[in-house]
Design a protein around this motif. Structure first.
Motif, short mmCIF file in Angstrom:
data_model
loop_
_atom_site.label_atom_id
_atom_site.label_comp_id
_atom_site.label_asym_id
_atom_site.label_seq_id
_atom_site.Cartn_x
_atom_site.Cartn_y
_atom_site.Cartn_z
N VAL A 209 21.10 -7.64 82.72
CA VAL A 209 21.45 -6.51 81.85
C VAL A 209 22.32 -6.99 80.70
CG1 VAL A 209 22.60 -4.26 81.76
CG2 VAL A 209 21.40 -4.94 83.83
N CYS A 210 22.03 -6.49 79.49
CA CYS A 210 22.88 -6.78 78.34
C CYS A 210 23.97 -5.71 78.28
CB CYS A 210 22.08 -6.77 77.05
SG CYS A 210 23.13 -6.89 75.58
N HIS A 211 25.22 -6.12 78.33
CA HIS A 211 26.31 -5.15 78.31
C HIS A 211 26.64 -4.68 76.90
CE1 HIS A 211 28.01 -6.09 82.60
NE2 HIS A 211 26.76 -5.73 82.60
N TYR A 212 25.89 -5.18 75.92
CA TYR A 212 26.11 -4.72 74.55
C TYR A 212 25.10 -3.65 74.13
CZ TYR A 212 29.83 -7.95 73.81
OH TYR A 212 31.03 -8.57 73.91
N CYS A 213 23.81 -3.87 74.49
CA CYS A 213 22.81 -2.89 74.04
C CYS A 213 22.11 -2.21 75.20
CB CYS A 213 21.79 -3.56 73.13
SG CYS A 213 20.64 -4.62 74.01
N GLY A 214 22.37 -2.65 76.42
CA GLY A 214 21.75 -1.99 77.57
C GLY A 214 20.39 -2.56 77.95
N THR B 228 19.47 -15.15 77.67
CA THR B 228 20.24 -14.30 76.76
C THR B 228 19.43 -13.07 76.38
OG1 THR B 228 19.39 -15.51 74.87
CG2 THR B 228 21.53 -16.21 75.73
N CYS B 229 20.13 -12.09 75.78
CA CYS B 229 19.48 -10.85 75.36
C CYS B 229 18.59 -11.11 74.15
CB CYS B 229 20.53 -9.81 75.01
SG CYS B 229 19.82 -8.29 74.36
N PRO B 230 17.38 -10.54 74.15
CA PRO B 230 16.51 -10.74 72.98
C PRO B 230 17.03 -10.03 71.73
CG PRO B 230 15.50 -9.25 74.59
CD PRO B 230 16.74 -9.80 75.23
N HIS B 231 17.94 -9.05 71.88
CA HIS B 231 18.42 -8.29 70.73
C HIS B 231 19.83 -8.66 70.30
CE1 HIS B 231 14.97 -5.90 71.79
NE2 HIS B 231 15.51 -5.63 72.96
N CYS B 232 20.55 -9.31 71.19
CA CYS B 232 21.96 -9.62 70.91
C CYS B 232 22.19 -11.09 71.25
CB CYS B 232 22.90 -8.78 71.77
SG CYS B 232 22.52 -7.02 71.75
N ASN B 233 23.10 -11.70 70.55
CA ASN B 233 23.36 -13.10 70.87
C ASN B 233 24.42 -13.18 71.97
OD1 ASN B 233 23.17 -15.79 70.83
ND2 ASN B 233 23.91 -16.08 68.74
ZN ZN Z 1 21.56 -6.75 73.92
#
Ligand code: ZN
Ligand code: ADP
Length: 758
Positions: A491-496, A473-478
């Motif tokens: 790639v996180c599609h929320y924060c890039g 998972t993304c370290p910045h977004c759940n």
């Molecule tokens: Zn993210």
């Protein structure tokens, strides 16, 4: 004494009052930008909102320091519009100003000649020197060049270009065109300059592409189109607003072209709003053939200088009427003489601005802007928003229906592929039903083209360890990270956030990471194996990072150099490809299974839009929709192409569960980097709001993605009855927000109020 209320670029609802010093009294006017002090040693540029003579009680006022503009940059109509946006969407009028005035115009003077920030593009031109003003002096100069033949010729030719026998005289001639046209070499031009016979000047030219194309006569409307146009015009007489419900390919654009023409002829501007993905070169070129250089295009990809140029162009006092073709934000340009506003694909959710404030819905705000301008409005769609259609059937807007495609083209035939059944019967290969594969084969062998739609980009939405079940998972977004195979990245599609794809499971170390689900990239890869001879391309955010790449793919598909186009939303809008006869929707389920009350409506709209790409000419198209829920009512509505069935069933649900159009909504999102503080704030918000609004408040709800960019989120929904004052509800809610934001210790707590959320 004169006082001025100034709009400052701050997230504060009010304006600030300053005194106007005697020496500036003449220069200060409403809509002009001024520099004012604020706080200890800060200066801001703001816009004069109001001039008056009432000194506000108590305070010692500070004075305006200087005036930036000679002319107003925001006319009365605009200030009223800003005021409305700020009031309705609960934000500071300064935030609206910030969104409206291009940054290049913010920092400095308004007159291009004075400016530092905004620099107009210039071109070097040639002029004859002033000494050659009379025929006599010109001939004398020529005489001196008797022995320098090429200079002699060049001077004569420049004079010819500047004063052509069959056209109006020009003040100057572009140097590059002069040299490029073979009228004189650059060495010759330099010699003439040295002798003081000619000079160069820098001339400001437009960055916008100006076409000198001759303007074609308007398209001849079919009987059905003419009738629709007449009805629209009749409705303008009554409600000034018409909803044009026209199936894809019915020629809505042709009707818009006639409406635009009427407006321009009446000396009024026309504004043509489109969602980002529908603003294509195809359309721009089509409009330019009719309206030539009067078309102003406003893209979100424009850099700041181009925005500034658009803005300035609209402000010019004596210009001719123009067609402004643009995305959401073009609504904020300085429109003050609009005659016609068109909102195409009016159901599109991208008309709603999410972040930052003002969080406006451009379709709704367009109605207000049109009202302020005395303009008429057409909302157009093949699949109108339930709210808009409701407004039309209840008589608020005129309703105009265009049910047939241009040229007798048939609406596509829709086939449902039951994926569960296909799986049981062995009629499935990976993500493809044999029904779809068979259709692709047939289409390709007939020399026709295929569009495949999958609303996920990347290779697979997540990786999962086959041994311990962990999901990176993304370290910045759940949220799980999407696997992009081509880049070998997650790639996180929320924060890039992007990281290299791991070889082994980050949790247990097993070399057992498996791809789950599928995105466009995987579809493309698997298709390549299934149809090794087909030419396949992908159209999604990743494949089109640059505008050039986008244009390249589209034109290759258009000219038949690509057989199958795999894509996201991008393939669903605004395209008109003759040879596409098959459209496949690879996974209808992830369009239908959202918990949002609009999920069914959205699923319907998306599938109808993508289906509309099939068979735009004589050959009837086919659409294959793959799903695990063949019984879903929306699929029956799509198969029948029955908008009103969808409308009626959705309206009944909205009434039963009390959703728009039966109520109005405000969504509140609370954000904080520390979960305990968020929880505490959420509790307090809940108690206070419940006290005021009772059961109209729903929540707190934890969104599916409850952490984005390191901030934890929770949301509330407020439902306000139609017969209650929405304005009063907003004022009450705003007070609670301010109160909570000022709570000591909650410093970085953010509460966003989203009015009419989508
Ligand atoms: Zn993210
Ligand atoms: P819509 O916007 O309703 O999806 P379009 O305006 O894009 O439909 O029209 C679909 C196609 O039919 C376009 O290629 C367009 O050029 C053509 N067309 C529609 N009406 C006419 C007309 N009156 N004359 C010529 N071509 C037309």
């Amino acid at each position: 004494m004169l006082y001025a209320d100034i709009i400052l670029p701050l997230a504060i609802a009010e304006t600030f009052t300053y005194s106007v010093p005697q020496e500036l009294a003449e220069a200060v006017a409403v809509g002009v930008r001024v520099v004012v002090p604020l706080g200890a040693r800060k200066f801001y540029t703001g816009v004069v909102y109001r001039l008056h003579e009432q000194k506000p009680p108590g305070k010692r006022l500070r004075s305006i320091v200087s005036v930036v503009d000679e002319r107003s940059v925001a006319e009365a109509v605009q200030l009223r519009f800003w005021e409305w946006l700020a009031g309705y969407y609960l934000c500071g009028i300064g935030q609206v100003m910030n969104a409206a005035i291009p940054a290049a115009l913010k920092s400095s003077g308004f007159d291009p000649a004075l400016q530092e920030g905004y620099s107009p593009r210039t071109e070097t031109h040639l002029v004859l020197s002033e000494e050659l003003g009379t025929e006599e002096s010109f001939n004398r100069a020529l005489d001196t060049l008797r022995r320098a033949k090429s200079q002699y010729n060049a001077l004569l030719r420049l004079a010819d270009r500047l004063a052509p026998p069959d056209a109006p005289a020009l003040p100057s001639y572009p140097k590059a065109r002069f040299i490029g046209g073979g009228h004189g070499s650059s060495a010759v031009v330099r010699e003439l300059q040295k002798k003081g016979l000619i000079r160069t000047v820098e001339v400001a030219i437009s960055r916008m592409e100006s076409t000198e194309a001759s303007e074609a006569s308007l398209p001849v409307l079919t009987e059905a189109q003419q009738q629709a146009l007449d009805e629209i015009l009749r409705h303008f007489g009554e409600s000034r607003t018409a909803l044009l419900h026209g199936v894809t390919g019915s020629g809505k654009t042709e009707i818009y072209i006639h409406l635009i023409d009427q407006s321009l002829r009446a000396g009024r501007d026309a504004l043509y709003l489109l969602p980002e993905i529908a603003l294509t070169t195809q359309l721009i070129e089509r409009l330019q053939t009719y309206f030539g250089g009067r078309v102003v295009v406003y893209h979100s990809r424009f850099n700041d200088n181009m925005r500034a140029e658009c803005y300035l162009r609209l402000l010019k006092p004596d210009r001719e009427p123009m067609l402004i073709l643009g995305v959401r934000s073009s609504l904020l340009l300085p429109h003050s003489r609009l005659g016609m506003v068109i909102v195409d694909e009016e159901h599109e959710t991208s008309y709603k601005q999410q972040d930052p404030a003002p969080r406006y819905q451009a379709r709704d705000a367009a109605l207000v802007l049109a009202g302020l301008n005395g303009a008429s409005v057409v909302l157009g769609s093949a699949t109108p928003a339930v709210e808009s259609y409701y407004n039309a059937v209840s008589g608020k807007y005129g309703l105009v229906t265009l049910g047939e495609r241009y040229g007798g083209a048939q609406l596509p035939q829709v086939l449902i592929a039951d994926m569960a059944r296909a799986g049981r019967r062995g009629e499935r290969t990976s993500h493809f039903s044999h029904l779809l594969l068979h259709q692709i084969e047939q289409t390709l062998s007939a020399g026709e083209q295929v569009i495949l739609f999958q609303n996920r980009r990347g290779f697979s939405p997540y990786l999962q360890c086959g041994t311990c079940s962990a999901i990176p998972t993304c370290p910045h977004c759940n949220v799980s990270l999407t696997y992009h195979k081509g880049d070998s990245a997650l790639v996180c599609h929320y924060c890039g956030h992007t990281e290299g794809a791991p070889r082994v499971c980050p949790a247990c170390g097993a070399a057992d990471l498996q791809t789950r689900g599928f995105g466009t990239e995987k579809v493309e890869e698997e298709l390549g194996a299934l149809f090794p001879d087909a030419r396949i391309a992908r159209l999604d955010l990743d494949a089109t990072r640059s505008a050039r790449n986008y244009a390249r793919i589209v034109s290759a598909f258009d000219s038949g150099r690509i057989d199958i186009l795999v894509g996201t939303q991008m393939v669903t809008k605004g395209f008109d490809f003759e040879r596409v006869t098959l459209v496949g929707v690879l996974n209808a389920d992830n369009l239908l299974n959202y918990t949002d009350f609009r999920a069914s409506e959205r699923g319907f709209q998306l599938m109808m839009q993508v289906a509309g790409r099939a068979g735009r000419r004589q050959t009837a198209g086919r659409v294959v929709i793959q799903t695990f829920q063949p019984e879903h009512p929306v699929l029956a509505q799509v198969t029948a192409g029955d908008y009103t069935a969808m409308f009626r069933s959705q309206l009944a649900e909205r009434q039963r569960f009390f959703y728009p159009p039966y109520c109005r909504l405000i969504r509140f999102t609370l954000k904080h980097t520390q979960k305990p503080i968020l929880d505490e704030a959420s509790d307090r918000f809940h108690t206070t709001m419940r006290h005021i609004f009772g059961r109209r408040l729903l929540g707190p709800e934890t969104p599916v993605i409850d952490k984005v960019r390191n901030e934890y989120l929770c949301t509330f929904l407020l439902k306000v009855e139609r017969d209650r004052s929405f304005a009063e509800a907003k004022t009450l809610a705003q007070k609670v927000i301010v109160q909570l934001s000022e709570q000591p210790g909650w410093g970085s707590l953010t509460i966003v109020a989203d009015i009419d959320p989508m």
